[in-house]
Enzyme design. Structure first.
Site, PDB file in Angstrom:
ATOM      1  CB  CYS A 124      -0.911   0.001   1.231  1.00 54.38           C
ATOM      2  SG  CYS A 124      -2.033   1.426   1.291  1.00 54.38           S
ATOM      3  CB  CYS A 164      -4.206  -4.991   6.863  1.00 54.46           C
ATOM      4  SG  CYS A 164      -5.696  -4.191   7.292  1.00 54.46           S
TER       5      CYS A 164
HETATM    6  N1  SAH Z   1      -6.793   1.793   2.601  1.00 56.61           N
HETATM    7  C1  SAH Z   1      -8.101   1.567   3.111  1.00 56.61           C
HETATM    8  C2  SAH Z   1      -8.418   0.119   3.402  1.00 56.61           C
HETATM    9  C3  SAH Z   1      -7.374  -0.725   4.030  1.00 56.61           C
HETATM   10  S1  SAH Z   1      -7.128  -0.588   5.745  1.00 56.61           S
HETATM   11  C4  SAH Z   1      -8.357   2.439   4.331  1.00 56.61           C
HETATM   12  O1  SAH Z   1      -7.445   3.164   4.735  1.00 56.61           O
HETATM   13  O2  SAH Z   1      -9.476   2.465   4.815  1.00 56.61           O
HETATM   14  C5  SAH Z   1      -8.639  -1.108   6.447  1.00 56.61           C
HETATM   15  C6  SAH Z   1      -8.913  -0.525   7.811  1.00 56.61           C
HETATM   16  O3  SAH Z   1      -8.035  -1.103   8.793  1.00 56.61           O
HETATM   17  C7  SAH Z   1      -8.716   0.984   7.860  1.00 56.61           C
HETATM   18  O4  SAH Z   1      -9.741   1.602   8.588  1.00 56.61           O
HETATM   19  C8  SAH Z   1      -7.388   1.076   8.566  1.00 56.61           C
HETATM   20  O5  SAH Z   1      -7.193   2.340   9.087  1.00 56.61           O
HETATM   21  C9  SAH Z   1      -7.507  -0.056   9.576  1.00 56.61           C
HETATM   22  N2  SAH Z   1      -6.248  -0.469  10.191  1.00 56.61           N
HETATM   23  C10 SAH Z   1      -5.042  -0.535   9.628  1.00 56.61           C
HETATM   24  N3  SAH Z   1      -4.099  -0.882  10.537  1.00 56.61           N
HETATM   25  C11 SAH Z   1      -4.746  -1.050  11.700  1.00 56.61           C
HETATM   26  C12 SAH Z   1      -4.334  -1.392  13.023  1.00 56.61           C
HETATM   27  N4  SAH Z   1      -3.066  -1.626  13.315  1.00 56.61           N
HETATM   28  N5  SAH Z   1      -5.290  -1.465  13.992  1.00 56.61           N
HETATM   29  C13 SAH Z   1      -6.590  -1.229  13.708  1.00 56.61           C
HETATM   30  N6  SAH Z   1      -7.031  -0.894  12.485  1.00 56.61           N
HETATM   31  C14 SAH Z   1      -6.124  -0.795  11.484  1.00 56.61           C
END
Ligand code: SAH
Length: 349
Positions: free
Chosen positions: A109, A332
């Site tokens: 990403c 993720c």
């Molecule tokens: N790029 C998109 C989708 C991928 S991330 C976005 O930013 O929405 C999907 C979700 O997981 C997003 O809300 C992101 O902020 C969250 N996310 C990513 N890393 C995380 C973590 N360590 N703890 C909780 N949520 C997380």
């Protein structure tokens, strides 16, 4: 590299079939095999000569399973390999009310959110619509005995709106009556916030559930954790959400990671109240899932629920999300990052 057949919609498949000298109706047969995630050997109702011609330029499956981890609550995290050897993750989430699949839309990403494991090594490439769809088709076949798939969330690795055309095509393919026929209301797209693409999605008729990863309602605070905030203000994002709601009639979701002592104070309640005033939305509070190399922490459970109550007391709709599958390598990108074969892509400067 050969083109995966699942990259084609019904019209494209019809043209392909005709170009290979076959009758139009073969396209429907082909589509049934694609949706069932069959391999060429299972295309038994099609002439062998036709299958041989298909094999010259196309592949039956765009992903293969590399490994999987099953959580105690039944969630499964799959690690898939694409034709060119890239690794991508998807998650299967079983619920009483139906089963969801969370898909990835990019290899890595490029958004560089500090809390997110998916973007740790930058972006390598966009996934095609068929590569995104294959994740769902594979899992639908794998979990057929559990009642199939009812819901899709685009919340895996990658930014769906930075891979706009493939995301839109994927939504149309998975929503199609010739495909898995999953309703727009059961498809969620999560974005870190690209205002013009949000508005375009609504104009293009994809009336899916839109989730905005807001995580902070003040620009300066948001910039500390999300690089995209340097480019777009919270105000411009909320305006785009209003347009999305006006065009689709769909209530939007605000994703809000809770980071202890950073964005869970009374001033954050006030900022959310001011920013979201009059917007038809629901706030999903997600206690931060700690990732390797990031020292921020989630607040204690009690504090998260107290924050939720404060939001409700100022008239906002909010819930704390129950985290599923957190014992399958967490948020993720972590399974991929922990896989020995995982290649380091491009470091974010
Ligand atoms: N790029 C998109 C989708 C991928 S991330 C976005 O930013 O929405 C999907 C979700 O997981 C997003 O809300 C992101 O902020 C969250 N996310 C990513 N890393 C995380 C973590 N360590 N703890 C909780 N949520 C997380």
């Amino acid at each position: 590299m050969k083109t995966p057949l699942c990259d084609f919609d019904m019209d494209e498949l019809t043209t392909l079939v005709e170009n290979l000298g076959e009758q139009k109706y073969r396209a429907k047969q082909l589509m049934r095999h694609i949706v069932a995630f069959d391999c060429f050997d299972e295309y038994t109702d099609l002439p062998k000569t036709f299958i041989s011609k298909l094999k010259e330029s196309y592949i039956d499956r765009a992903v293969t399973e590399k490994t999987r981890v099953t959580a105690s609550d039944g969630a499964i995290r799959y690690l898939f390999e694409t034709q060119c050897g890239d690794l991508i993750e998807s998650v299967y989430l079983p619920h009483d009310y139906g089963n969801s699949v969370c898909v990835s839309c990019q290899v890595g990403c490029g958004m560089g959110c500090v809390f997110c494991a998916s973007g740790r090594y930058g972006i390598k490439r966009n996934l095609s619509a068929g590569e995104i769809l294959s994740q769902v088709l594979y899992i639908a076949r794998d979990k057929k005995a559990c009642g199939g798939i009812n819901k899709i969330v685009m919340m895996g690795s990658g930014e769906p709106l930075a891979n706009y055309d493939n995301t839109l095509k994927f939504i149309r393919l998975v929503n199609s009556p010739n495909g898995l026929n999953i309703g727009m209301r059961s498809i969620s797209v999560s974005t870190c916030g690209l205002p013009s693409a949000i508005e375009k999605l609504a104009s293009d008729g994809a009336s899916c559930t839109l989730s905005l990863s807001l995580h902070a309602a003040q620009d300066e605070k948001r910039k500390c954790i999300m690089r995209v905030a340097e480019k777009y203000t919270v105000e411009s994002l909320i305006d785009a959400l209003r347009t999305y709601f006006d065009k689709t009639g769909r209530r939007v979701v605000i994703e809000y990671i809770l980071i202890d002592g950073f964005n869970d104070t009374d001033s954050d309640v006030q900022a959310l109240k001011d920013r979201l005033k009059g917007l038809c939305c629901h706030i999903n509070l997600i206690p931060l899932n700690p990732t390797d190399g990031c020292d921020m922490k989630p607040p204690p459970r009690k504090k998260a629920y107290a924050f939720c109550e404060k939001l409700k007391s100022v008239g906002l709709s909010a819930t704390v999300r129950r985290s599923m599958g957190s014992d399958v390598a967490g948020a993720c990108g972590q399974l991929k990052n922990r896989t020995a074969e995982s290649k380091i892509i491009k470091k974010i400067p």
